[in-house]
Scaffold this motif. Structure first.
Motif, PDB file in Angstrom:
ATOM      1  N   ASN A 112       0.814  -1.216   0.000  1.00  0.00           N
ATOM      2  CA  ASN A 112       0.000   0.000   0.000  1.00  0.00           C
ATOM      3  C   ASN A 112       0.846   1.265   0.000  1.00  0.00           C
ATOM      4  N   ILE A 113       1.962   1.247   0.732  1.00  0.00           N
ATOM      5  CA  ILE A 113       2.846   2.411   0.735  1.00  0.00           C
ATOM      6  C   ILE A 113       3.406   2.658  -0.660  1.00  0.00           C
ATOM      7  N   SER A 114       3.870   1.592  -1.323  1.00  0.00           N
ATOM      8  CA  SER A 114       4.443   1.767  -2.659  1.00  0.00           C
ATOM      9  C   SER A 114       3.399   2.208  -3.676  1.00  0.00           C
ATOM     10  N   LEU A 115       2.147   1.811  -3.469  1.00  0.00           N
ATOM     11  CA  LEU A 115       1.081   2.201  -4.393  1.00  0.00           C
ATOM     12  C   LEU A 115       0.795   3.693  -4.363  1.00  0.00           C
ATOM     13  N   LEU A 116       1.160   4.376  -3.284  1.00  0.00           N
ATOM     14  CA  LEU A 116       0.861   5.805  -3.175  1.00  0.00           C
ATOM     15  C   LEU A 116       1.365   6.598  -4.373  1.00  0.00           C
ATOM     16  N   THR A 117       2.539   6.230  -4.882  1.00  0.00           N
ATOM     17  CA  THR A 117       3.099   7.004  -5.989  1.00  0.00           C
ATOM     18  C   THR A 117       2.297   6.851  -7.270  1.00  0.00           C
ATOM     19  N   SER A 118       1.507   5.783  -7.385  1.00  0.00           N
ATOM     20  CA  SER A 118       0.689   5.604  -8.587  1.00  0.00           C
ATOM     21  C   SER A 118      -0.607   6.392  -8.505  1.00  0.00           C
ATOM     22  N   TYR A 119      -0.883   6.993  -7.361  1.00  0.00           N
ATOM     23  CA  TYR A 119      -2.109   7.776  -7.197  1.00  0.00           C
ATOM     24  C   TYR A 119      -1.888   9.276  -7.378  1.00  0.00           C
ATOM     25  N   ILE A 120      -0.629   9.702  -7.473  1.00  0.00           N
ATOM     26  CA  ILE A 120      -0.320  11.137  -7.469  1.00  0.00           C
ATOM     27  C   ILE A 120      -1.074  11.895  -8.554  1.00  0.00           C
ATOM     28  N   ASP A 121      -1.062  11.374  -9.774  1.00  0.00           N
ATOM     29  CA  ASP A 121      -1.632  12.108 -10.899  1.00  0.00           C
ATOM     30  C   ASP A 121      -3.159  12.128 -10.898  1.00  0.00           C
ATOM     31  N   LEU A 122      -3.790  11.370 -10.013  1.00  0.00           N
ATOM     32  CA  LEU A 122      -5.251  11.305  -9.984  1.00  0.00           C
ATOM     33  C   LEU A 122      -5.872  12.414  -9.156  1.00  0.00           C
ATOM     34  N   PHE A 123      -5.090  13.020  -8.250  1.00  0.00           N
ATOM     35  CA  PHE A 123      -5.663  13.952  -7.287  1.00  0.00           C
ATOM     36  C   PHE A 123      -4.766  15.171  -7.086  1.00  0.00           C
ATOM     37  N   GLU A 124      -5.351  16.227  -6.524  1.00  0.00           N
ATOM     38  CA  GLU A 124      -4.562  17.385  -6.128  1.00  0.00           C
ATOM     39  C   GLU A 124      -3.730  17.067  -4.889  1.00  0.00           C
ATOM     40  N   GLN A 125      -4.249  16.198  -4.039  1.00  0.00           N
ATOM     41  CA  GLN A 125      -3.577  15.846  -2.794  1.00  0.00           C
ATOM     42  C   GLN A 125      -3.950  14.419  -2.425  1.00  0.00           C
ATOM     43  N   VAL A 126      -2.969  13.630  -2.034  1.00  0.00           N
ATOM     44  CA  VAL A 126      -3.241  12.281  -1.546  1.00  0.00           C
ATOM     45  C   VAL A 126      -2.233  11.967  -0.446  1.00  0.00           C
ATOM     46  N   GLU A 127      -2.737  11.514   0.698  1.00  0.00           N
ATOM     47  CA  GLU A 127      -1.895  11.172   1.832  1.00  0.00           C
ATOM     48  C   GLU A 127      -2.405   9.893   2.480  1.00  0.00           C
ATOM     49  N   MET A 128      -1.516   9.197   3.157  1.00  0.00           N
ATOM     50  CA  MET A 128      -1.870   7.985   3.897  1.00  0.00           C
ATOM     51  C   MET A 128      -1.449   8.198   5.350  1.00  0.00           C
ATOM     52  N   MET A 129      -2.389   8.021   6.261  1.00  0.00           N
ATOM     53  CA  MET A 129      -2.129   8.331   7.661  1.00  0.00           C
ATOM     54  C   MET A 129      -2.383   7.110   8.540  1.00  0.00           C
ATOM     55  N   SER A 130      -1.559   6.995   9.584  1.00  0.00           N
ATOM     56  CA  SER A 130      -1.753   5.957  10.602  1.00  0.00           C
ATOM     57  C   SER A 130      -1.729   6.637  11.959  1.00  0.00           C
ATOM     58  N   ASP A 131      -1.789   5.862  13.022  1.00  0.00           N
ATOM     59  CA  ASP A 131      -1.691   6.426  14.368  1.00  0.00           C
ATOM     60  C   ASP A 131      -0.302   6.966  14.670  1.00  0.00           C
ATOM     61  N   PHE A 132       0.654   6.698  13.795  1.00  0.00           N
ATOM     62  CA  PHE A 132       2.040   7.033  14.088  1.00  0.00           C
ATOM     63  C   PHE A 132       2.612   8.120  13.179  1.00  0.00           C
ATOM     64  N   GLY A 133       1.978   8.383  12.040  1.00  0.00           N
ATOM     65  CA  GLY A 133       2.499   9.393  11.145  1.00  0.00           C
ATOM     66  C   GLY A 133       1.759   9.408   9.827  1.00  0.00           C
ATOM     67  N   VAL A 134       2.328  10.147   8.863  1.00  0.00           N
ATOM     68  CA  VAL A 134       1.672  10.316   7.576  1.00  0.00           C
ATOM     69  C   VAL A 134       2.667  10.088   6.446  1.00  0.00           C
ATOM     70  N   PHE A 135       2.224   9.361   5.409  1.00  0.00           N
ATOM     71  CA  PHE A 135       3.004   9.119   4.203  1.00  0.00           C
ATOM     72  C   PHE A 135       2.487  10.039   3.100  1.00  0.00           C
ATOM     73  N   ILE A 136       3.412  10.739   2.417  1.00  0.00           N
ATOM     74  CA  ILE A 136       3.044  11.676   1.362  1.00  0.00           C
ATOM     75  C   ILE A 136       3.868  11.364   0.113  1.00  0.00           C
ATOM     76  N   PRO A 137       3.231  11.024  -1.000  1.00  0.00           N
ATOM     77  CA  PRO A 137       3.991  10.763  -2.226  1.00  0.00           C
ATOM     78  C   PRO A 137       4.373  12.063  -2.928  1.00  0.00           C
ATOM     79  N   MET A 138       5.455  12.021  -3.682  1.00  0.00           N
ATOM     80  CA  MET A 138       5.875  13.205  -4.445  1.00  0.00           C
ATOM     81  C   MET A 138       6.568  12.764  -5.729  1.00  0.00           C
ATOM     82  N   LYS A 139       6.516  13.660  -6.745  1.00  0.00           N
ATOM     83  CA  LYS A 139       7.174  13.410  -8.030  1.00  0.00           C
ATOM     84  C   LYS A 139       8.230  14.447  -8.344  1.00  0.00           C
ATOM     85  N   THR A 140       8.005  15.682  -7.926  1.00  0.00           N
ATOM     86  CA  THR A 140       8.932  16.773  -8.198  1.00  0.00           C
ATOM     87  C   THR A 140       9.331  17.423  -6.881  1.00  0.00           C
TER      88      THR A 140
END
Length: 213
Positions: A112-140
């Motif tokens: 699921n973490i690796s899949l985040l980068t395939s979602y970047i172009d679909l949305f203005e913002q996409v993040e994945m959050m848990s009780d411990f922190g947040v994952f944010i994909p980036m391209k540039t």
């Protein structure tokens, strides 16, 4: 509380328990459940606006009720999280928060973490959050808000790209991260930090909550 997202997607991993995260489940305009997460949401009093997946983990009493829209997909080349993400894209949502995508099975977490980068172009913002922190994909190249002492990790999906950082305790200059561990366990020294790349890259930035060192 200012809700930054217009859609929350809940996967069937570790259900969040932090109060500031649970608020999203009741305040966000759209709440989409992967089929395995629907029962967890309903049992906690949260009503999804849609349930998406191959429905193999969805109890029949929920599947055939009128509690919300149910979208069946028999596609086996993608997981239920990706099906839910594409559903949100089709519905026109722009700012997506993914919950419940980590914890429990480690293979699901890594996928699921690796899949985040395939979602970047679909949305203005996409993040994945848990009780411990947040994952944010980036391209540039991008600057992120932070707090002094906040733990930061960089996961590079494209190891051929050179990465440079500013605003972190252990700075990196034109370095290629050939393994996921190589960019982990850094620390913000102020209120923002910048990750710079040449051209386009696929990276996931992890920001731990300051009370989860």
């Amino acid at each position: 509380m200012n809700i930054d997202f217009d859609c929350v997607i809940v996967a069937n991993g570790l259900f969040p328990s932090r109060e500031e995260i649970l608020i999203y489940l009741s305040e966000v305009p759209a709440l989409v459940a992967c089929d395995g997460a629907a029962e967890s949401l309903l049992s906690r009093g949260f009503k999804p606006t849609a349930i998406v997946g191959d429905l193999d983990s969805l109890p029949e009493e929920i599947r055939y009720s009128s509690v919300c829209e149910v979208r069946y997909s028999e596609e086996q080349m993608t997981n239920d999280l990706t099906k839910a993400v594409h559903f949100a894209h089709e519905k026109g949502y722009k700012r997506i928060l993914i919950l419940g995508a980590t914890g429990l099975r480690e293979d699901h977490t890594l996928g699921n973490i690796s899949l985040l980068t395939s979602y970047i172009d679909l949305f203005e913002q996409v993040e994945m959050m848990s009780d411990f922190g947040v994952f944010i994909p980036m391209k540039t190249s991008r600057t992120f808000k932070s707090q002094k002492g906040q733990q930061i990790s960089i996961f590079c999906i494209t190891p051929q790209v050179e990465v440079t950082t500013t605003g972190l305790r252990w700075e990196v200059t034109n370095r290629r991260f050939e393994s996921w561990w190589q960019g982990t366990l850094n620390e913000a020294i102020g209120t923002e930090f910048t990750i710079s790349v040449e051209g386009e890259a696929l990276l996931v930035i992890y920001k731990a909550f300051v009370d989860c060192k």
